[in-house]
Design a protein around this motif. Structure first.
Motif, PDB file in Angstrom:
ATOM      1  N   ASN A  23      37.567  42.306  49.881  1.00 11.05           N
ATOM      2  CA  ASN A  23      37.201  40.838  48.979  1.00 11.05           C
ATOM      3  C   ASN A  23      35.732  41.416  47.875  1.00 11.05           C
ATOM      4  N   TRP A  24      35.243  42.948  47.926  1.00 12.97           N
ATOM      5  CA  TRP A  24      34.679  43.597  46.966  1.00 12.97           C
ATOM      6  C   TRP A  24      35.852  43.269  45.830  1.00 12.97           C
ATOM      7  N   ILE A  25      36.994  44.559  46.091  1.00 18.20           N
ATOM      8  CA  ILE A  25      37.779  45.004  45.701  1.00 18.20           C
ATOM      9  C   ILE A  25      38.921  43.273  44.261  1.00 18.20           C
ATOM     10  N   LEU A  26      38.485  42.683  44.832  1.00 13.46           N
ATOM     11  CA  LEU A  26      39.228  41.389  44.569  1.00 13.46           C
ATOM     12  C   LEU A  26      38.222  41.131  43.515  1.00 13.46           C
ATOM     13  N   MET A  27      37.177  40.743  44.191  1.00 10.94           N
ATOM     14  CA  MET A  27      35.615  40.631  43.322  1.00 10.94           C
ATOM     15  C   MET A  27      35.637  41.524  41.870  1.00 10.94           C
ATOM     16  N   ILE A  28      35.577  42.466  41.742  1.00  8.74           N
ATOM     17  CA  ILE A  28      35.225  43.649  41.086  1.00  8.74           C
ATOM     18  C   ILE A  28      36.275  43.350  39.958  1.00  8.74           C
ATOM     19  N   LEU A  29      37.584  43.290  40.631  1.00  8.47           N
ATOM     20  CA  LEU A  29      39.257  42.645  39.225  1.00  8.47           C
ATOM     21  C   LEU A  29      39.022  42.074  38.670  1.00  8.47           C
ATOM     22  N   CYS A  30      38.282  40.584  39.413  1.00  4.04           N
ATOM     23  CA  CYS A  30      38.276  39.300  39.022  1.00  4.04           C
ATOM     24  C   CYS A  30      37.846  39.385  37.690  1.00  4.04           C
ATOM     25  N   LEU A  31      36.512  40.463  37.728  1.00  2.00           N
ATOM     26  CA  LEU A  31      35.614  40.741  36.729  1.00  2.00           C
ATOM     27  C   LEU A  31      36.062  41.073  35.676  1.00  2.00           C
ATOM     28  N   ALA A  32      36.246  42.190  35.592  1.00  2.00           N
ATOM     29  CA  ALA A  32      37.163  43.406  34.895  1.00  2.00           C
ATOM     30  C   ALA A  32      38.406  42.486  34.206  1.00  2.00           C
ATOM     31  N   VAL A  33      38.531  42.134  34.794  1.00  2.00           N
ATOM     32  CA  VAL A  33      39.992  41.187  34.175  1.00  2.00           C
ATOM     33  C   VAL A  33      39.275  39.793  33.412  1.00  2.00           C
ATOM     34  N   GLY A  85      37.219  41.957  30.163  1.00  2.00           N
ATOM     35  CA  GLY A  85      38.286  42.209  29.425  1.00  2.00           C
ATOM     36  C   GLY A  85      38.907  41.523  29.325  1.00  2.00           C
ATOM     37  N   PHE A  86      39.362  40.296  29.108  1.00  2.00           N
ATOM     38  CA  PHE A  86      40.475  40.190  27.470  1.00  2.00           C
ATOM     39  C   PHE A  86      39.866  38.800  27.192  1.00  2.00           C
ATOM     40  N   ARG A  87      38.447  38.531  27.718  1.00  2.00           N
ATOM     41  CA  ARG A  87      37.642  37.738  26.995  1.00  2.00           C
ATOM     42  C   ARG A  87      38.508  36.211  26.174  1.00  2.00           C
ATOM     43  N   ASP A  88      39.500  36.095  27.058  1.00  2.00           N
ATOM     44  CA  ASP A  88      40.362  35.191  25.959  1.00  2.00           C
ATOM     45  C   ASP A  88      41.333  34.437  26.961  1.00  2.00           C
ATOM     46  N   THR A  89      41.416  33.227  26.939  1.00  2.00           N
ATOM     47  CA  THR A  89      42.032  31.900  27.466  1.00  2.00           C
ATOM     48  C   THR A  89      43.305  32.480  27.470  1.00  2.00           C
ATOM     49  N   LYS A  90      44.589  32.618  26.700  1.00  3.14           N
ATOM     50  CA  LYS A  90      45.592  32.451  25.929  1.00  3.14           C
ATOM     51  C   LYS A  90      46.360  34.109  27.014  1.00  3.14           C
ATOM     52  N   HIS A  91      45.237  35.246  26.962  1.00  2.88           N
ATOM     53  CA  HIS A  91      45.715  36.446  27.964  1.00  2.88           C
ATOM     54  C   HIS A  91      46.011  36.191  28.769  1.00  2.88           C
ATOM     55  N   LEU A  92      44.098  35.509  29.621  1.00  4.83           N
ATOM     56  CA  LEU A  92      44.405  35.193  30.850  1.00  4.83           C
ATOM     57  C   LEU A  92      46.003  34.850  31.430  1.00  4.83           C
ATOM     58  N   THR A  93      46.437  33.687  31.229  1.00  4.60           N
ATOM     59  CA  THR A  93      47.205  32.515  30.710  1.00  4.60           C
ATOM     60  C   THR A  93      48.760  33.058  30.749  1.00  4.60           C
ATOM     61  N   TRP A 131      50.954  43.022  30.918  1.00  5.60           N
ATOM     62  CA  TRP A 131      50.968  43.829  31.386  1.00  5.60           C
ATOM     63  C   TRP A 131      50.267  44.028  32.705  1.00  5.60           C
ATOM     64  N   VAL A 132      48.733  43.439  32.603  1.00  6.08           N
ATOM     65  CA  VAL A 132      48.075  43.712  33.857  1.00  6.08           C
ATOM     66  C   VAL A 132      48.672  43.854  34.626  1.00  6.08           C
ATOM     67  N   PRO A 133      49.236  42.516  35.389  1.00 13.31           N
ATOM     68  CA  PRO A 133      49.848  42.625  36.600  1.00 13.31           C
ATOM     69  C   PRO A 133      50.389  43.774  37.368  1.00 13.31           C
ATOM     70  N   ILE A 134      51.739  43.484  36.169  1.00 12.52           N
ATOM     71  CA  ILE A 134      52.990  44.698  36.542  1.00 12.52           C
ATOM     72  C   ILE A 134      51.935  46.196  36.409  1.00 12.52           C
ATOM     73  N   MET A 135      51.207  46.620  35.934  1.00  9.83           N
ATOM     74  CA  MET A 135      50.161  47.918  35.937  1.00  9.83           C
ATOM     75  C   MET A 135      49.495  48.215  37.597  1.00  9.83           C
ATOM     76  N   LEU A 136      48.494  46.312  37.437  1.00  9.67           N
ATOM     77  CA  LEU A 136      47.549  46.782  38.905  1.00  9.67           C
ATOM     78  C   LEU A 136      49.579  46.559  40.204  1.00  9.67           C
ATOM     79  N   SER A 137      50.492  46.202  40.213  1.00  7.53           N
ATOM     80  CA  SER A 137      51.548  45.989  41.278  1.00  7.53           C
ATOM     81  C   SER A 137      52.009  47.616  41.349  1.00  7.53           C
ATOM     82  N   LEU A 138      51.915  48.037  40.294  1.00  4.59           N
ATOM     83  CA  LEU A 138      52.406  49.322  39.806  1.00  4.59           C
ATOM     84  C   LEU A 138      52.131  50.266  40.929  1.00  4.59           C
ATOM     85  N   PHE A 139      50.398  50.529  40.752  1.00  5.09           N
ATOM     86  CA  PHE A 139      49.458  51.503  40.919  1.00  5.09           C
ATOM     87  C   PHE A 139      49.870  50.851  42.455  1.00  5.09           C
ATOM     88  N   PHE A 140      49.279  49.807  43.193  1.00  4.36           N
ATOM     89  CA  PHE A 140      49.464  49.987  44.145  1.00  4.36           C
ATOM     90  C   PHE A 140      51.056  49.660  44.959  1.00  4.36           C
TER      91      PHE A 140
END
Length: 437
Positions: A61-71, A74-82, A142-151
């Motif tokens: 739960n804490w990891i999910l919260m930290i990842l959501c806040l970091a993304v 970090g992006f500060r743009d809805t286009k990159h989030l989309t 690239w964010v979901p790909i890097m996270l998937s590769l890490f895990f």
């Protein structure tokens, strides 16, 4: 403006529902990965006594919260989030389609042709969307790909290290024949007291025991190999909690105790647990093993000579100060209100087993109970093992990095044994062992 507010409220509610589904799904997947030894051990809290799958994992739960806040920050743009969300969703759909084709063949027993048609039809559509999302790789995808590769790397390393650790334990497990060659004294000095050795093995003797007696040739007069297991039911009835067996012949004074807990059971503190443990062993000794099935070693395998018996109710005992007990220094064994006791000193506590009125105790059982009494009065020590994984010399660079650094880091920071919190630190001895794999 009046139209935008309902739309905004609906969007917020949809986001809340979707996020809760993602969180719940993540908890379930992590729990299954832990069961398959594909993810480090984490604390799993079962929030319901009736619904087995209703769980909560604080670390995740804490990891999910930290990842959501970091993304988000970090992006500060809805286009990159989309773009990141689009690639993640289409990847999940593509993986689901591939797995569904396997379910059609393996679980539903349909033809391979039907599975291929399903895979080609839906897979072709999803591959087009997937390739379109890859075009925006640099724009947030690239964010979901890097996270998937890490895990994925973390899970593969943990699974590989766990398999190597298990293979090492099996290969170095002490056999009963090795134990027999040592003799009743195990080739070492047997001192007064009970030695409680924590192990994950339900049969055989862990390698940590031979490692300990080889480097320090002294051990307690009564040895107990303790294995604590969590079962996927809410509660275990008290009469089915303790399973006791014998390791080797009776004169060796080696026992195996398997303690089972449900996921909603609260383990007792160390004092109550020690009492229940000694009572269960005493009841096992008093009842005896018919035809010596627990101690027979003639042509038997390790599994056959370690049959466990369920102890519904342990033999109760009392601990009194020497000044509270009136009697001689000799051992006393009787029935009814009288007890079985032994005095070791003016300031020591006497352990007295309360026997049933119709109990008939022969000389061999009397001697074994006497030795258990002496050991209990001397105290109990907890011996835990800590294995340090290390790649063998000559191993490749990838294996050394995976085992020596990644796996060891994950092991040190993952959740330990379920009994670690209830062990008194003053009576704990940790034995380290290097496992070269």
């Amino acid at each position: 403006e009046k139209i935008r507010w309902p739309v905004l409220v609906i969007a917020i509610l949809a986001a809340v529902i979707g996020s809760q589904a993602v969180i719940t799904g993540t908890f379930s997947i992590i729990k299954q990965c832990c069961s398959l030894s594909c993810f480090p051990k984490v604390k799993i809290v079962h929030t319901s006594s009736t619904v087995h799958g209703q769980i909560y994992i604080p670390e995740i739960n804490w990891i999910l919260m930290i990842l959501c806040l970091a993304v988000t920050i970090g992006f500060r743009d809805t286009k990159h989030l989309t773009n990141a969300q689009g690639l993640a969703i289409i990847t999940v759909m593509l993986v689901t389609t591939c797995l569904m084709s396997l379910v059609i063949v393996l679980c539903w027993n349909n033809s391979i042709v039907f599975s291929l048609v399903f895979l080609l039809f839906f897979g072709a559509i999803e591959v087009l969307y997937f390739s379109a999302s890859l075009v925006k790789f640099r724009e947030g995808a690239w964010v979901p790909i890097m996270l998937s590769l890490f895990f994925m790397i973390m899970m593969c390393v943990w699974h590989y290290g766990t398999i190597k650790k298990y293979e090492f334990d099996v290969e170095n497990k002490v056999s009963i024949s090795w134990l027999l060659n040592l003799g009743p004294s195990l080739g070492i000095v047997r001192v007064r007291g009970i030695g409680l050795i924590h192990t994950e093995l339900m049969s055989g003797i862990p390698a940590i025991f031979s490692h300990f007696v080889t480097n320090l040739p002294a051990f307690h007069q009564v040895l107990v190999f303790l294995c604590i297991k969590s079962v996927p039911i809410p509660h275990i009835r008290p009469e089915e909690r303790f399973w006791v067996g014998r390791v080797g012949p009776k004169q060796y004074r080696l026992y195996r105790v398997v303690v089972r807990y449900g996921y909603r059971d609260v383990p007792k503190d160390d004092i109550e647990f020690e009492k229940d443990l000694v009572c269960s062993i005493a009841e096992f000794i008093r009842c005896g093993d018919s035809d010596d099935q627990n101690g027979s070693l003639d042509g038997a395998t390790d599994h056959a000579c370690e049959r466990l018996s369920s102890i519904s109710k342990g033999l109760p005992f009392q601990e009194d100060d020497d000044s509270e007990v009136n009697g001689s220094d000799s051992s006393i064994l009787s029935t009814g209100k009288e007890t079985y006791q032994n005095a070791v000193g003016p300031k020591a506590k006497r352990v007295r087993f309360v026997l049933p009125k119709d109990a008939q105790i022969d000389g061999e059982v009397r001697s074994e109970l006497q030795e258990l009494t002496d050991a209990r009065e001397a105290g109990m020590s907890f011996i835990t093992g800590r294995a340090h994984m290390k790649a063998k010399s000559g191993s490749g660079l990838v294996k050394k990095i995976a085992i020596n650094y990644i796996y060891e880091f994950l092991r040190r920071n993952s959740r330990g044994s379920v009994t670690a919190a209830n062990i008194p630190h003053a009576s704990t001895l940790e034995v380290g062992m290097v496992c070269q794999v």
